[in-house]
Enzyme design. Sequence first.
Site, PDB file in Angstrom:
ATOM      1  N   GLU A   1      -3.902 -11.315  66.328  1.00  0.00           N
ATOM      2  CA  GLU A   1      -3.610  -9.812  67.017  1.00  0.00           C
ATOM      3  C   GLU A   1      -4.074 -10.294  68.442  1.00  0.00           C
ATOM      4  O   GLU A   1      -3.712 -10.086  69.017  1.00  0.00           O
ATOM      5  CB  GLU A   1      -4.399  -8.048  66.267  1.00  0.00           C
ATOM      6  CG  GLU A   1      -3.852  -7.920  65.410  1.00  0.00           C
ATOM      7  CD  GLU A   1      -4.074  -7.736  64.065  1.00  0.00           C
ATOM      8  OE1 GLU A   1      -4.524  -9.673  63.606  1.00  0.00           O
ATOM      9  OE2 GLU A   1      -3.278  -7.750  63.023  1.00  0.00           O
TER      10      GLU A   1
ATOM     11  N   HIS B   1      -6.325   2.870  58.076  1.00  0.00           N
ATOM     12  CA  HIS B   1      -5.365   3.196  58.636  1.00  0.00           C
ATOM     13  C   HIS B   1      -4.881   4.299  58.726  1.00  0.00           C
ATOM     14  O   HIS B   1      -4.200   4.512  59.015  1.00  0.00           O
ATOM     15  CB  HIS B   1      -3.813   2.446  57.301  1.00  0.00           C
ATOM     16  CG  HIS B   1      -4.280   1.113  56.991  1.00  0.00           C
ATOM     17  ND1 HIS B   1      -4.871   0.607  56.889  1.00  0.00           N
ATOM     18  CD2 HIS B   1      -3.346  -0.112  57.080  1.00  0.00           C
ATOM     19  CE1 HIS B   1      -4.781  -1.107  56.575  1.00  0.00           C
ATOM     20  NE2 HIS B   1      -3.634  -1.632  57.247  1.00  0.00           N
TER      21      HIS B   1
HETATM   22  C1  TPP Z   1      -5.514  -7.051  61.150  1.00  0.00           C
HETATM   23  C2  TPP Z   1      -4.957  -6.345  60.684  1.00  0.00           C
HETATM   24  N1  TPP Z   1      -3.220  -6.576  60.733  1.00  0.00           N
HETATM   25  C3  TPP Z   1      -2.232  -6.135  60.399  1.00  0.00           C
HETATM   26  C4  TPP Z   1      -2.346  -5.949  58.898  1.00  0.00           C
HETATM   27  C5  TPP Z   1      -1.238  -5.630  58.172  1.00  0.00           C
HETATM   28  N2  TPP Z   1      -0.609  -5.961  56.983  1.00  0.00           N
HETATM   29  C6  TPP Z   1      -0.942  -5.176  55.551  1.00  0.00           C
HETATM   30  S1  TPP Z   1      -1.245  -6.836  54.615  1.00  0.00           S
HETATM   31  C7  TPP Z   1      -0.652  -8.032  55.850  1.00  0.00           C
HETATM   32  C8  TPP Z   1      -0.065  -8.950  54.985  1.00  0.00           C
HETATM   33  C9  TPP Z   1      -1.362 -10.177  54.694  1.00  0.00           C
HETATM   34  O1  TPP Z   1      -0.442 -11.241  53.869  1.00  0.00           O
HETATM   35  P1  TPP Z   1      -2.419 -12.057  53.451  1.00  0.00           P
HETATM   36  O2  TPP Z   1      -3.458 -12.485  53.916  1.00  0.00           O
HETATM   37  O3  TPP Z   1      -0.575 -13.271  53.241  1.00  0.00           O
HETATM   38  O4  TPP Z   1      -2.124 -11.314  52.001  1.00  0.00           O
HETATM   39  P2  TPP Z   1      -0.856 -10.834  50.716  1.00  0.00           P
HETATM   40  O5  TPP Z   1      -0.793  -9.552  51.094  1.00  0.00           O
HETATM   41  O6  TPP Z   1      -0.311 -11.999  50.633  1.00  0.00           O
HETATM   42  O7  TPP Z   1      -2.297 -11.159  49.704  1.00  0.00           O
HETATM   43  C10 TPP Z   1      -0.692  -7.698  56.660  1.00  0.00           C
HETATM   44  C11 TPP Z   1       0.200  -8.461  58.008  1.00  0.00           C
HETATM   45  C12 TPP Z   1      -3.632  -5.839  58.449  1.00  0.00           C
HETATM   46  N3  TPP Z   1      -4.126  -4.615  57.104  1.00  0.00           N
HETATM   47  N4  TPP Z   1      -4.846  -5.982  59.790  1.00  0.00           N
END
Ligand code: TPP
Lengths: 324, 324, 326, 326
Positions: A60, A129
């Site tokens: 971000e 959230h």
């Molecule tokens: C700081 C932040 N930015 C965006 C989000 C929205 N978000 C939730 S899960 C996710 C993807 C995360 O991917 P990864 O770290 O690969 O974990 P996975 O869901 O694949 O297990 C996003 C963008 C968030 N929760 N926190």
Amino acid sequence: MTRLTYREALKQGLREALQSSDKVFLLGEDVGRYGGSFAVSKGLLQEFGPDRIMDVPLSESGFTGAGIGAALGGMRPIVEIMTVNFSLLAMDQIVNNAATLLHMSGGQLNVPLVIRMSCGIGRQLAAQHSHSWEPLFAHIPGLKVVSAGTHEDARKMIMAALLDPNPVILFEYTAMMNLEADMEDPLPAVDLSKAKLRKSGKDLSLITYGSGVYKCLHAAGELAKEGMEVEVLDLRSLRPIDTEAIVASVRKTHRALMVDDAWQSVSISSEVSARIMENCFYELDAPVQRLNGLEVPMPYPKHLEDAAIVQPSQIVNKVRQMLG
Amino acid sequence: MTRLTYREALKQGLREALQSSDKVFLLGEDVGRYGGSFAVSKGLLQEFGPDRIMDVPLSESGFTGAGIGAALGGMRPIVEIMTVNFSLLAMDQIVNNAATLLHMSGGQLNVPLVIRMSCGIGRQLAAQHSHSWEPLFAHIPGLKVVSAGTHEDARKMIMAALLDPNPVILFEYTAMMNLEADMEDPLPAVDLSKAKLRKSGKDLSLITYGSGVYKCLHAAGELAKEGMEVEVLDLRSLRPIDTEAIVASVRKTHRALMVDDAWQSVSISSEVSARIMENCFYELDAPVQRLNGLEVPMPYPKHLEDAAIVQPSQIVNKVRQMLG
Amino acid sequence: MTAQEQTMKADASLKMKLLRQMLLIRRFEEKSAEMYTKEKIRGFLHLYIGEEAVATGVTAALSPDDNVLATYREHGQALARGVDPGAIMAEMYGKQEGCSLGRGGSMHLFDAKTKFYGGNAIVAGHLPMAVGMALADKKMKRNQVTCCFFGDGAAAEGEFHEAMNLAALWQVPVLFVCENNLYAMGTALKYSHAVTDLEKKAPGYGIASATVDGMDVLAVLDAAHKAVDTIRTTGKPYFLVCQTYRFRAHSMFDAELYRDKNEVDEWKERDPVTRLEEQLTAEVALSADDVLKMKKEVEQEVDRSVDFAEKGTWEPVDQISRYVYK
Amino acid sequence: MTAQEQTMKADASLKMKLLRQMLLIRRFEEKSAEMYTKEKIRGFLHLYIGEEAVATGVTAALSPDDNVLATYREHGQALARGVDPGAIMAEMYGKQEGCSLGRGGSMHLFDAKTKFYGGNAIVAGHLPMAVGMALADKKMKRNQVTCCFFGDGAAAEGEFHEAMNLAALWQVPVLFVCENNLYAMGTALKYSHAVTDLEKKAPGYGIASATVDGMDVLAVLDAAHKAVDTIRTTGKPYFLVCQTYRFRAHSMFDAELYRDKNEVDEWKERDPVTRLEEQLTAEVALSADDVLKMKKEVEQEVDRSVDFAEKGTWEPVDQISRYVYK
Ligand SMILES: Cc1ncc(C[n+]2csc(CCOP(=O)(O)OP(=O)(O)O)c2C)c(N)n1
Ligand SMILES: Cc1ncc(C[n+]2csc(CCOP(=O)(O)OP(=O)(O)O)c2C)c(N)n1
Ligand SMILES: [Mg+2]
Ligand SMILES: [Mg+2]
């Protein structure tokens, strides 16, 4: 007249912005291939291509700062921070850079950047959230902060923000995405700096913004059945705040109730109350009151979430009490 | 009685905290070998060793989060964020973790963490290094936020914060570091939750905190020469705010002026004004007024910096006007 | 006993435990999806189906004294850690019998008893906390490991960098487990990272590392044993990348526009649960009957969790402000 | 012309320009310290003395169209970039003839004319901006490089990680120049980074990199030419680590408790200004008289900057809110 969801209104606004100039591009997490976490930008990647609709890694601070740099470099980026909940990670860039550069450089460097964030409470997303952090941004000079509490604003604010040479934070409301409404087509442009009277009345001013607008209109409708004519003033701009419109309304009604879902302490509602105090104390028939979200990290279960945010019935009750 | 600078008072407080338990340790940028950017922790590395006084890399989010983790793990960390200007980088950790974990975990995980930050304006440090961001933190439920506006508080608040099982943000004031004052020795403990009447009077309440306290006391002294008895209420706790003390003061004086250096919109001063509106509207002889820092990114030159923050002479003038 | 020897001991009985664990997670997740459709569970729900081997293998290498932190996709870790399935299901129902009093829901499972520290929904936000917990252990001279699960997407966040550096500088016992499921929501690895071999991040911090097939629970267990042994011996952090895949959508709001059905199908061929099941059957350690029995037990356990959740109660509204402060 | 050939052409006249540039920075910084003591300059003042070769060498490899971003220790970069010394001194006086209208002071020099984008005082806060400026150039098909100076301390911040990754992913023309002066305030490199060889950070992002002796302006120029050529050819980012040292305190509030007088003295032996001066004298390209003349000119230029600042005017207080918004 067209009937659109709030989501579609936002997408129309975005599309219009992207069509207005080749310099405009959208960057944010999952805005492209995923289609936007709330499907707001769904289809725009296909329409405008990956140079205009840029998916970014989770970073971000990095991509918001890059948006600032791109704006300095002559482009017109629209940064989407997926939700306000993640905005704290970009807060330093927004405050210490975007809001500060113009003044600090003696007028040399303006940052024509739009930052959109989905915001608010109401889908049982729990404590990390579910935030209404408009107050944190409204405190910062150098930023303009606007809030799309209606479908028209969802549609037109993006373009207006883009025409502003300053950094503009635009709040959109997650809980309203599926809400439908009729709107004129074409819609006239909006003036970002002005509050808007959504309903006029003579007995009391409901002053609100964002997720509070439709709630207040709903409450006002209920109250009308009981013969109480309350007016609903949508602030729309949270920085700067349109004091004139507030004063004009209170001069007419002599009573005011601030309504918003944010935590009450040190909020927009505090500021509005203080401004009424300073500008029309002698016009008041009763103290200004505030209805806000409960000051707790948002709990997950529906019954507790409902209890933590303002309900139209609460507005109705409070107004009854204030007018009774 | 001992005569101490504000800096020495802070150091004494820190020392006392470190002596109180082996679990207490200080971590922050340059707190050790450098001696602290404002020399507050100078000598403590030699006194307590590198396990208790930990220098950390530039990584505000990282080490603040580590402080939260260490607190969960049973230690009693005191995190120093060198100045409030860098706190935005740690804001996500402070808000989404420290302030939220207890409620979100259903009461299982409290975060007994103290975060100290040097704060405020007045040394010509310009736009990125001159902030009064108490309002941003005071908005957040789950945090306690306190402000050391006097030498006694500089001395005693750290220990009190450490005894609190919740995350406490402690603001210290850069511009006051070299200021000397006499204080009792030993000093009684402070109650973090209570505002403190620094001077009593019957004509008007000056309500303030932090860098405003001595300014208000100074102004009150001047006003006394002209026969105006104003009282000075130091809020001390900015979250929660001691509404009772505010109401008690306004009930007595019927007039109030809020004084602080922070930007006015959506600030502590807004909140205090709104609370007076709600709690003692009918006691007011005149509208509550606010004196705040100008809403600009702080300019570097002395004459502009002076113009941007509240000066005692402004307080005097404003009170004269309000009582005139 | 060395890691290798320990793994050697991963005999039939251990393997059976692992299979049962994975079956439980799988079934629990399927049930969760079902309950979501029935609107018993709300908010965001992120399923772990396909990735079971990671939580199962890693957690099996930990001791009960170790700390565990995870993301919002954490039912599997919580179950593997021993958090009561009923308490998890009740949490997702929002009932006060839930492990977080119903306050947290799917994304915020917490259980102090089993040292399960969330259920963290700000991506990468728990990495610094994990380092701090390990620091506390080091300071208190507790020989404990802090195990921190996170995704490939999380590794792009600044906090990953800061946490890795702090852990290495302070030499604290953290096991960083990167669950590389190739996507961060809809963003494929190659759009998240300029260098997609995530293990290559470790040398920049001087942190020992390994990459393992996250679809093979025995390989994961082996790698995790090695990692945990190294950590306990050296006191230093370790970075373990588990290559895995989620079979389902990111959350219940995901049209999966960003990936090919074929790709998903190919990965499903590598299903970690089927794989171990087949292996055990081939080794004749397990008969078709045994498998059936195990599945039935698991089914019952999941059903009991639903029953428990159903019978749970709502926290009274007047308690909502409890625990804002202690 | 290759980088090597270009460096070959770094003949006497170029070397003299470099020497003059370094002398100007040195003298300007000494004068700034003096003016600080006289309380003409206030706030934080960070001197570049000892590090002149870095800004001088790197900037000499850039074209006027390129963008430059720097930290709060940026007088050297600003001077090398061609920002008027008078405008810089006036800025530090807080006069409206300053390059930032006197609003910014020492830490916030900005000059749109020479494309000098600060003067940024949040450590690492300008790295993402640099990536964004390069992105704009790429989108607008301008063949420009964005050069971003920052310290060893900055490389520990999360934004370093995010900016490196974004730059590599987007393949944008950024020159990341790490001025490794071994300290971040009072924190020695080994307390800031688990891996002190900072170049080792680059492979994790797939970014080309080099390390150079930052006390040797010719070596820096050479390395910078190579870097800039690579960037212009590939369009990709580059990470250049310059090993240097600050001879003075971090800022004017620094008792230098954290380092040994001996260490400072050893580094002073490697003074980049003396080094080039001696080299040029040895090569007989420069006589003692030439040197004297050059120093006199520089002295006069610095004096003129002080005169200019002294004669400058204060921005009227009633203009304070100008430029909060455009
Ligand atoms: C700081 C932040 N930015 C965006 C989000 C929205 N978000 C939730 S899960 C996710 C993807 C995360 O991917 P990864 O770290 O690969 O974990 P996975 O869901 O694949 O297990 C996003 C963008 C968030 N929760 N926190
Ligand atoms: C985010 C942030 N944290 C802390 C500071 C305070 N600070 C200013 S300079 C500095 C040291 C930076 O060191 P380095 O990056 O090596 O640059 P150098 O000063 O050595 O040139 C610190 C800690 C700051 N300005 N910004
Ligand atoms: Mg992933
Ligand atoms: Mg340095």
